[in-house]
Design an enzyme around this catalytic site. Structure first.
Site, PDB file in Angstrom:
ATOM      1  N   ARG A  96       0.806  -1.223   0.000  1.00 15.35           N
ATOM      2  CA  ARG A  96       0.000   0.000   0.000  1.00 15.35           C
ATOM      3  C   ARG A  96       0.840   1.276   0.000  1.00 15.35           C
ATOM      4  O   ARG A  96       0.312   2.378  -0.042  1.00 15.35           O
ATOM      5  CB  ARG A  96      -0.956  -0.026   1.209  1.00 15.35           C
ATOM      6  CG  ARG A  96      -2.034  -1.100   1.107  1.00 15.35           C
ATOM      7  CD  ARG A  96      -2.725  -1.388   2.426  1.00 15.35           C
ATOM      8  NE  ARG A  96      -1.953  -2.300   3.279  1.00 15.35           N
ATOM      9  CZ  ARG A  96      -2.364  -2.761   4.454  1.00 15.35           C
ATOM     10  NH1 ARG A  96      -3.527  -2.379   4.939  1.00 15.35           N
ATOM     11  NH2 ARG A  96      -1.611  -3.579   5.167  1.00 15.35           N
ATOM     12  N   GLN A 148      11.134 -15.013   6.808  1.00 12.28           N
ATOM     13  CA  GLN A 148       9.844 -15.640   6.532  1.00 12.28           C
ATOM     14  C   GLN A 148       9.817 -15.898   5.019  1.00 12.28           C
ATOM     15  O   GLN A 148       9.809 -14.952   4.232  1.00 12.28           O
ATOM     16  CB  GLN A 148       8.708 -14.690   6.931  1.00 12.28           C
ATOM     17  CG  GLN A 148       7.328 -15.269   6.734  1.00 12.28           C
ATOM     18  CD  GLN A 148       6.227 -14.208   6.852  1.00 12.28           C
ATOM     19  OE1 GLN A 148       6.484 -13.007   6.766  1.00 12.28           O
ATOM     20  NE2 GLN A 148       4.999 -14.654   7.035  1.00 12.28           N
TER      21      GLN A 148
HETATM   22  C1  UD1 Z   1      -2.356  -5.616  11.563  1.00 16.99           C
HETATM   23  C2  UD1 Z   1      -3.352  -6.421  12.434  1.00 16.99           C
HETATM   24  C3  UD1 Z   1      -4.526  -5.506  12.768  1.00 16.99           C
HETATM   25  C4  UD1 Z   1      -4.022  -4.268  13.476  1.00 16.99           C
HETATM   26  C5  UD1 Z   1      -2.950  -3.561  12.670  1.00 16.99           C
HETATM   27  C6  UD1 Z   1      -2.291  -2.497  13.517  1.00 16.99           C
HETATM   28  C7  UD1 Z   1      -3.152  -8.790  11.837  1.00 16.99           C
HETATM   29  C8  UD1 Z   1      -3.781  -9.907  11.091  1.00 16.99           C
HETATM   30  N1  UD1 Z   1      -3.782  -7.591  11.729  1.00 16.99           N
HETATM   31  O1  UD1 Z   1      -3.011  -5.307  10.349  1.00 16.99           O
HETATM   32  O2  UD1 Z   1      -5.443  -6.186  13.614  1.00 16.99           O
HETATM   33  O3  UD1 Z   1      -5.118  -3.393  13.738  1.00 16.99           O
HETATM   34  O4  UD1 Z   1      -1.922  -4.462  12.264  1.00 16.99           O
HETATM   35  O5  UD1 Z   1      -1.385  -1.716  12.786  1.00 16.99           O
HETATM   36  O6  UD1 Z   1      -2.162  -8.977  12.491  1.00 16.99           O
HETATM   37  N2  UD1 Z   1       4.181  -8.938   8.307  1.00 16.99           N
HETATM   38  C9  UD1 Z   1       5.106  -9.932   8.118  1.00 16.99           C
HETATM   39  N3  UD1 Z   1       4.776 -11.036   7.392  1.00 16.99           N
HETATM   40  C10 UD1 Z   1       3.533 -11.203   6.859  1.00 16.99           C
HETATM   41  C11 UD1 Z   1       2.569 -10.191   7.066  1.00 16.99           C
HETATM   42  C12 UD1 Z   1       2.937  -9.061   7.792  1.00 16.99           C
HETATM   43  O7  UD1 Z   1       6.239  -9.814   8.592  1.00 16.99           O
HETATM   44  O8  UD1 Z   1       3.305 -12.260   6.244  1.00 16.99           O
HETATM   45  C13 UD1 Z   1       4.559  -7.741   9.103  1.00 16.99           C
HETATM   46  C14 UD1 Z   1       4.548  -6.470   8.282  1.00 16.99           C
HETATM   47  O9  UD1 Z   1       5.852  -6.176   7.811  1.00 16.99           O
HETATM   48  C15 UD1 Z   1       4.104  -5.412   9.299  1.00 16.99           C
HETATM   49  C16 UD1 Z   1       3.313  -6.211  10.317  1.00 16.99           C
HETATM   50  O10 UD1 Z   1       3.631  -7.564  10.130  1.00 16.99           O
HETATM   51  O11 UD1 Z   1       5.198  -4.820   9.954  1.00 16.99           O
HETATM   52  C17 UD1 Z   1       1.816  -5.990  10.195  1.00 16.99           C
HETATM   53  O12 UD1 Z   1       1.386  -6.389   8.896  1.00 16.99           O
HETATM   54  P1  UD1 Z   1       0.355  -5.514   8.080  1.00 16.99           P
HETATM   55  O13 UD1 Z   1       0.119  -6.187   6.796  1.00 16.99           O
HETATM   56  O14 UD1 Z   1       0.765  -4.106   8.056  1.00 16.99           O
HETATM   57  O15 UD1 Z   1      -0.958  -5.692   8.998  1.00 16.99           O
HETATM   58  P2  UD1 Z   1      -2.220  -4.755   9.036  1.00 16.99           P
HETATM   59  O16 UD1 Z   1      -3.092  -5.037   7.869  1.00 16.99           O
HETATM   60  O17 UD1 Z   1      -1.819  -3.356   9.263  1.00 16.99           O
HETATM   61 CA    CA Z   2       0.173  -2.312   9.302  1.00 16.11          CA
END
Ligand code: UD1
Ligand code: CA
Length: 459
Positions: free
Chosen positions: A22, A82
């Protein structure tokens, strides 16, 4: 930090493997900057200051730059990759071997919440010391779009519903998930390994840990904090909002430490900007990274500083540009439209107007006249200019490096200096002035005779 929390060991897992789709950027999301340093650095800095015992950072495949950044900030952090991005719980399990090593508390934080503070991390851990199995940070954002919603039953946290999976009534819930979770170390792995991917995105959601913990008859709680502490960065708009908050905090800290900011909202700081006592910063000044300003210095309006050391009582600007490697000695003066790069300006030296001083040494009390340029670049290489103490460089001189102006030497106005000038000598290197008596009135006479383009040969 509460005494009970302080005595517990804690492993922090920082999730930073997301691509940041995004953001529409080639750069990994966690390397975007707020207040001059990366989102990841902000998070790791807070983690380091919160008294944790071990840190793991989860990165995506090929994200060497992210690993390098983590290593710079926290050399002791273990890096896990990952392999496939299958959600936040899947990412946490990339650090499974670290979890297996055991800790009283496991803290899972996201690399994209740069405004988190050490004290907030401690608050999140506190319920674990009180017997809870799981705690999350909650907040009430002005705009809840994109955040998971917290389903509460009194004080008990029942579930977290991701926006994509939430019903209309769940979406109406104002209380959101800040994204940080604390798990009691003994049950953490069992909970994480039970998380499935039965949801709209087919991802392993860390947030499902809440319902699983409750199914295991364990207690889950939410700790409410200010929105500013947990703002998550998914878009460039959110990045800009976080910048605003970070700047407010930095300005406040500078004011509280005694810096005079005449119009604080117009001054932009970096996380590492350092000020001495009785510093005055006029409106509209920008501090990039690695700037130190010593006691009594004044930074006048519209100046831009990066990687510069400003000594005691120095005056900078208005409209000055200090680039990396600038060191200004006590009481020196850098005036309007002066650019300095990779240069030492010793105590009491002055460059008050319209100059470029690059790759140079300027000795104490030397005077650099208006319009002086160090010609440091020949198109291929950079060369140095050395100006001895008490030297006087006449206005509009070009010092063609490599070149050395001796102590106390004098360079005549408008000189192009290509050879070294001995100490205390005078160097004049410019065309001689010629005078043609009456030339101008002859020209005007020709013009008044109606000849539009007077042939002017004598020049
Ligand atoms: C996430 C939460 C949401 C919360 C929000 C707060 C989950 C499912 N959702 O959503 O409830 O309100 O954060 O900001 O957790 N990441 C990985 N590997 C992956 C996916 C993500 O390392 O496979 C990391 C991303 O780099 C990031 C973090 O995890 O730093 C959060 O991921 P992101 O996709 O931003 O989650 P949100 O949709 O914001
Ligand atoms: Ca996020």
């Amino acid at each position: 930090m509460e005494a009970r929390t302080r005595s517990r060991t804690c492993l922090v897992i920082v999730l930073a493997a997301g691509e940041g789709t995004r953001m529409y950027s080639a750069r990994p999301k966690v390397l975007h900057a707020v207040a001059g340093r990366s989102l990841l650095t902000h998070v790791l800095d807070a983690v380091a200051k919160s008294g944790v015992t071990a840190t793991a950072v989860v990165i995506g495949p090929g994200q060497d730059e992210v690993a390098a950044e983590a290593g710079r900030v926290l050399p002791g952090a273990a890096i896990f990759t990952q392999r496939e991005r299958r959600g936040t719980a899947h990412a946490a399990l990339a650090a499974k071997s670290a979890i297996e090593r055991g800790a009283d508390d496991i803290l899972i934080v996201y690399g994209d919440t740069p405004l988190i503070r050490p004290a907030t991390l401690s608050r999140l851990r506190a319920p674990l010391a009180g017997g809870a199995a799981l705690a999350v940070l909650s907040f009430r954002p002005a705009d809840p779009t994109g955040y998971g919603r917290l389903v509460m039953q009194g004080e008990e946290l029942i579930a977290i519903r991701e926006e994509a999976d939430a019903s209309a009534s769940e979406r109406a819930i104002a209380l959101c998930n800040g994204g940080l979770m604390a798990l009691a170390g003994n049950g953490a792995l069992a909970i994480l390994e039970r998380i499935g991917d039965h949801n709209r995105k087919r991802e392993f959601y860390l947030t499902d840990a809440v319902e699983i913990a409750r199914g295991m008859k364990l207690r889950a709680v939410a700790v409410e904090v200010e929105e500013d502490d947990v703002r998550g960065i998914n878009t460039k708009s959110q990045l800009a909002e976080a910048e605003t908050v970070a700047q407010q905090r930095l300005r406040r800290a500078a004011l509280d430490a005694g810096v005079t900011l005449i119009a604080p909202e117009t001054v932009f700081l970096s996380s590492d900007t350092k000020f001495g006592r009785d510093v005055v910063v006029e409106p509209y000044v920008i501090f990039g990274g690695k700037v130190t300003v010593e006691d009594g210095a004044v930074i006048h309006s519209f100046s831009h500083l990066v990687g510069a050391h400003v000594g005691k009582g120095v005056s900078v600007g208005p409209f000055a540009r200090l680039r990396p490697g600038t060191r200004l000695g006590e009481g020196s003066r850098i005036g309007n439209f002066v650019e300095v790069k990779e240069a030492v300006i010793e105590a009491g030296a002055k460059a008050n107007h319209l100059s470029y001083i690059g790759d140079a040494f300027v000795g104490a009390n030397a005077n650099i006249g208006a319009g002086t340029i160090t010609c440091n670049y020949d198109g291929a290489d950079k060369h140095r200019t050395t100006i001895g103490k008490d030297a006087f460089i006449g206005s509009n001189s070009a010092l063609v490096a490599p070149v050395e102006i001796g102590e106390g030497a004098y360079v005549g106005t408008g000189s192009v200096i290509t050879e070294n000038v001995p100490p205390d000598a005078l160097a004049l290197a410019r065309g001689r002035q010629t005078i043609k008596e009456g030339w101008a009135s002859r020209l005007r006479g020709l013009k008044s005779l109606g000849r539009k383009k007077a042939p002017v040969r004598e020049q």
